[in-house]
Design a protein around this motif. Sequence first.
Motif, mmCIF file in Angstrom:
data_model
loop_
_atom_site.group_PDB
_atom_site.id
_atom_site.type_symbol
_atom_site.label_atom_id
_atom_site.label_comp_id
_atom_site.label_asym_id
_atom_site.label_seq_id
_atom_site.Cartn_x
_atom_site.Cartn_y
_atom_site.Cartn_z
ATOM 1 N N UNK A 139 0.833 -1.207 0.000
ATOM 2 C CA UNK A 139 0.000 0.000 0.000
ATOM 3 C C UNK A 139 0.865 1.255 0.000
ATOM 4 N N UNK A 140 1.963 1.228 0.767
ATOM 5 C CA UNK A 140 2.871 2.373 0.800
ATOM 6 C C UNK A 140 3.481 2.619 -0.574
ATOM 7 N N UNK A 141 3.901 1.554 -1.256
ATOM 8 C CA UNK A 141 4.498 1.694 -2.580
ATOM 9 C C UNK A 141 3.481 2.249 -3.582
ATOM 10 N N UNK A 142 2.237 1.801 -3.460
ATOM 11 C CA UNK A 142 1.189 2.302 -4.357
ATOM 12 C C UNK A 142 0.953 3.792 -4.139
ATOM 13 N N UNK A 143 0.963 4.214 -2.876
ATOM 14 C CA UNK A 143 0.769 5.632 -2.569
ATOM 15 C C UNK A 143 1.939 6.486 -3.075
ATOM 16 N N UNK A 144 3.105 5.857 -3.212
ATOM 17 C CA UNK A 144 4.268 6.559 -3.742
ATOM 18 C C UNK A 144 4.242 6.603 -5.271
ATOM 19 N N UNK A 145 3.237 5.952 -5.868
ATOM 20 C CA UNK A 145 3.121 5.959 -7.323
ATOM 21 C C UNK A 145 4.026 4.956 -8.003
ATOM 22 N N UNK A 146 4.466 3.916 -7.281
ATOM 23 C CA UNK A 146 5.363 2.918 -7.848
ATOM 24 C C UNK A 146 4.590 1.650 -8.181
ATOM 25 N N UNK A 147 4.882 1.093 -9.355
ATOM 26 C CA UNK A 147 4.280 -0.182 -9.762
ATOM 27 C C UNK A 147 5.255 -1.291 -9.382
ATOM 28 N N UNK A 148 4.959 -1.950 -8.299
ATOM 29 C CA UNK A 148 5.878 -2.972 -7.789
ATOM 30 C C UNK A 148 5.092 -4.045 -7.050
ATOM 31 N N UNK A 149 5.715 -5.206 -6.921
ATOM 32 C CA UNK A 149 5.139 -6.323 -6.172
ATOM 33 C C UNK A 149 6.008 -6.601 -4.961
ATOM 34 N N UNK A 150 5.415 -7.232 -3.945
ATOM 35 C CA UNK A 150 6.141 -7.558 -2.721
ATOM 36 C C UNK A 150 6.129 -9.069 -2.515
ATOM 37 N N UNK A 151 7.303 -9.674 -2.527
ATOM 38 C CA UNK A 151 7.448 -11.109 -2.271
ATOM 39 C C UNK A 151 7.744 -11.330 -0.796
ATOM 40 N N UNK A 152 7.188 -12.400 -0.231
ATOM 41 C CA UNK A 152 7.411 -12.723 1.180
ATOM 42 C C UNK A 152 8.305 -13.951 1.276
#
Length: 281
Positions: A139-152
Motif C-alpha cells: 500500500x505504501x508503494x502504491x501511494x508513492x506511485x510505484x508499480x511494484x510487487x512484494x514477495x514474502x
Amino acid sequence: MAAESEEGVEVVGRTVDEAVQKGLDMLHLRRDQVSIEIVSDGARTLLGFRPGQVRVRMAPKSGLAKPHRAEERRGTRNRVGSEVSPTVAAAGQEAPPEVAARRAEPGAVGTGPTPEANAKPATEAVGDELDVARRLLADLLERMGLRASVEVHPGTGEEPARLNITGRNLAMLIGRRGETLAALQFLTRLMVSHKVGHWVSVAVDVDNYRLKREETLRRLAVRMGEQAIETGRVQELEPMPPAERRIIHLALRDFAGVSSQSIGEGESRRVTIIPARSSRS
C-alpha cells in the motif's frame, strides 16, 4: 555518544537499529537478552531524509548479569563480530527482540505482545504478521506511485523474514549506500508493529539488492583477509553502515590468521582486518 550505568546504557544513533546495536556492543548481549526503551526517535521526514538523533535506553533483562569489566577489555583486537546489527540493520541479523514498538505516549514503548497475539499458535501468528507487513508495504508503494510487487520470504533460524520488492526503476528505493532502503525498512517495521501491537523485525529488500550486496561483501572480506596475511599489514576497508560491517565481521569470524574490528565514528566508521603477525609498529 553513550552514557553507561550499572543498570544499563543510554545510546544515541542515526536510527533505532544503529543505536540498539551500539548498546548491544557495550553490554555484550543479544537483542533478546535486553530490554529496550526508545527515549527519543528524533525528528524524521518521510523515508529518513535529514534524520534526527535517536536515543535508546537498554538494560539486561532480569536474571542476566552484565559482563565483567575485565571481559569487556579483553582482546578487543581478537573479538570478531562486534558490529552485529540492524539495519540497516540491516542486512540482517540477530534473533528478533521481544520488544514492543507501540508507544503509549511519546518516548515510551510497550513491553510485550498483546493477549490476542498470545492466543494464536506461533506459526499462525507469524503468518498473520507477514501478511500484514506485505499489505502495508504494498500500500505504501502504491501511494508513492510505484508499480511494484512484494514477495514474502519467511525467516530461517536467526534470519528475520524478508519482504523483497520487485519491479522496474526501483533504484530510488535503495539510495546512496542503501540509506533509503534502510529508512524504508525502519518505516515498515514501525507500521507493522503499530498494526499488530508488538515489535516485528522484518527485513525489506529491493530486487534482492541486500542478498547481492552481502555476497559481494563476503568475497571482499576473504580477499582482504588473504591480503592482510600475505603482506602482514592491517587492511582498512571503506566506511560502511553497521549492517554491512557486521557481514564483514561474520565472514572473517572463522578465517584463520586474522581478526577484525571497527574504528572511527559516525559515517566514517569502517572495518580493519588485522593479521595475527602485523607489521604495524
